[in-house]
Design an enzyme around this catalytic site. Structure first.
Site, mmCIF file in Angstrom:
data_model
loop_
_atom_site.group_PDB
_atom_site.id
_atom_site.type_symbol
_atom_site.label_atom_id
_atom_site.label_comp_id
_atom_site.label_asym_id
_atom_site.label_seq_id
_atom_site.Cartn_x
_atom_site.Cartn_y
_atom_site.Cartn_z
ATOM 1 N N HIS A 67 0.942 -1.259 -0.073
ATOM 2 C CA HIS A 67 -0.250 0.067 0.165
ATOM 3 C C HIS A 67 0.776 1.492 0.232
ATOM 4 O O HIS A 67 0.586 2.010 -0.596
ATOM 5 C CB HIS A 67 -0.853 0.369 1.019
ATOM 6 N N GLU B 124 1.799 2.244 -3.594
ATOM 7 C CA GLU B 124 1.227 2.993 -4.109
ATOM 8 C C GLU B 124 0.818 4.766 -4.054
ATOM 9 O O GLU B 124 0.830 4.871 -4.928
ATOM 10 C CB GLU B 124 -0.271 1.935 -3.364
#
Length: 463
Positions: A76, A79
């Site tokens: 994450h 990202e």
């Protein structure tokens, strides 16, 4: 009967067994969909149409399922850093380039798939492929940007903890798959976020973002051969390391219950789920149909006794629920099938009783008209999944990642036509009848029955 996956291969090479378990049938392949596997394992899939606006996406087999307790949340974090620029292009240059092209770039990370996608004009597809490939091959990871994004992730973590639905489904995975990788949160923990830095992230990218885990997807007025050339130029140089192949880990399901009682909350949020098969299972369509037979309802929609779903009729006429939603969360080899509902603290037990009663009817007294209605709804959902280039791009990417191919709309409709009530009863009896559920609840949950009573409600005495 296993679903037939339709695809066309320009070049087929040996891949890891878990990525090539599908069977391809070249004869009935849709003319506008093609799939090529590069020599290093990168998959390139395209769907051609006449639109001047294209959808381009890079799908990666990555997420919390492939992380450890020490680096949970780093996917994450990647990202977040994707928007901060590359070694060959800083953040301001990236933003200016996207603005000049009129392109929109988005990203999301789930437990086993990460997606970077973009919507742009067809003429700008080569540039967009270069930007998406730079996310995994040329990420800058400047120290200042890293610290800013770590702070943003801490704030995002706090926001997630204030969302009852997000917290509830994290609890549900934690109790259902306790002791396994699927139990971990996508966003990670605050302790892990603090230790992320340039060297830690670079090492993770080199080790886990292997070429056989990548799929480049394009939908629009795109020539497949050109897309393959773009992928070869940007991703063809990557060399996979078999020693770095990350394992998915065990998928052990545990029937259990986790409660977080907070009487200050106005409503109780409850989720009950069962272990079912995953995306590539022959029972996938039946499980989706059963989900639609339970349906979704919210208090504001009205309808009363005119609702098509029996559970919605009970919730509306007896006023025992604010909202409920049947769900099926499929992963590659396992899934969660169940229901999520929001109710007042004094209505939780009554609502759960009606839910279990509806489930037992699925196992014992399913009617053909209920199946037909659910099948028609599924047809509409499948049609919506390929409405527009971005949705079609996402659908093509998921099927490419999970099945190494694609099933056409006509083939899915044909499979749905074969679903009948006896087969659906058998599937429900297999997965939910007299089975231990996983239960998660937060809020004023004093009225929720204890786990042994919930478990006892999963069967009827039958002669």
């Amino acid at each position: 009967m296993i679903r037939k996956i339709l695809c066309s291969f320009s070049n087929v090479v040996r891949l890891p067994t878990r990525l090539c378990s599908c069977v391809c049938h070249p004869s009935p392949v849709p003319s506008n969909t093609k799939l090529t596997i590069l020599d290093n394992g990168v998959r390139v899939a395209t769907e051609t149409n006449a639109s001047s606006v294209a959808g381009v996406a890079l799908f990666i087999e990555a997420g919390s399922r492939f992380e450890t307790a020490c680096n949970n949340g780093i996917t994450h974090f990647v990202e977040h850093m994707a928007y901060k620029g590359f070694n060959s292009m800083n953040r301001c240059q990236l933003q200016e380039l996207l603005r000049c092209m009129g392109a929109k770039m988005t990203a999301y990370t789930s437990r086993e798939i990460q997606v970077f996608s973009a919507k742009c004009l067809t003429d700008n597809v080569p540039v967009m492929v270069g930007i998406l490939s730079n996310v995994i091959a040329d990420l800058a990871l400047n120290e200042c940007d890293v610290e800013v994004e770590k702070m943003n992730m801490q704030l995002e973590l706090m926001d997630a903890d204030r969302d009852p639905r997000t917290v509830l489904f994290d609890y549900l995975h934690a109790t259902a798959f306790q002791g396994t990788p699927l139990a971990k949160r996508v966003i990670g923990t605050s302790e892990n976020i603090e230790r992320f830095d340039k060297f830690y992230t670079t090492a993770f990218l080199c080790e886990h973002y292997q070429p056989y885990k990548l799929a480049l997807i394009g939908v629009g007025n795109i020539h497949h051969e050109n897309m393959v050339c773009y992928a070869q130029a940007k991703l063809g140089h990557m060399v996979g390391d078999p020693c770095c192949e990350s394992e998915e880990g065990p998928t052990r399901f545990t029937g259990s219950q986790v409660l977080f009682r907070d009487d200050s909350m106005p409503f109780a949020h409850v989720a009950v789920a069962f272990e079912v098969s995953g995306y590539n299972s022959p029972d996938y369509m039946q499980l989706l149909t059963a989900k639609n037979m339970i349906g979704t309802w919210r208090k504001g929609q009205g309808g009363g006794t005119k609702n098509g779903f029996p559970l919605a009729q009970a919730a509306a006429t007896e006023d025992i629920c604010e909202y409920f939603e049947s769900f099926y969360i499929p992963y590659r080899d396992v899934g969660l099938w169940g229901i999520y509902f929001v109710a007042r603290k004094m209505d939780v037990e009554d609502m759960l009783h009606n839910i279990q009663n509806a489930w037992m009817h699925l196992c014992v007294t399913t009617q053909f008209y209920d199946v037909e209605r659910a099948v028609n709804q599924l047809k509409l959902q499948f049609a919506k999944n390929i409405e527009g280039n971005m949705r079609s791009c996402h659908d093509l990417g998921l099927q490419t990642m999970y099945s190494c191919g694609r099933s056409g709309l006509d083939d899915m409709f044909h499979e749905l036509k074969g679903i009948e009530q006896q087969g659906l009863k058998a599937v429900m009896d297999k997965y939910i009848y007299d089975r231990c559920p996983a239960v998660a609840a937060i809020g004023p949950v004093e009225g929720l029955p204890e786990y042994t009573r919930i478990r006892a409600g999963q069967y009827w005495l039958r002669l």
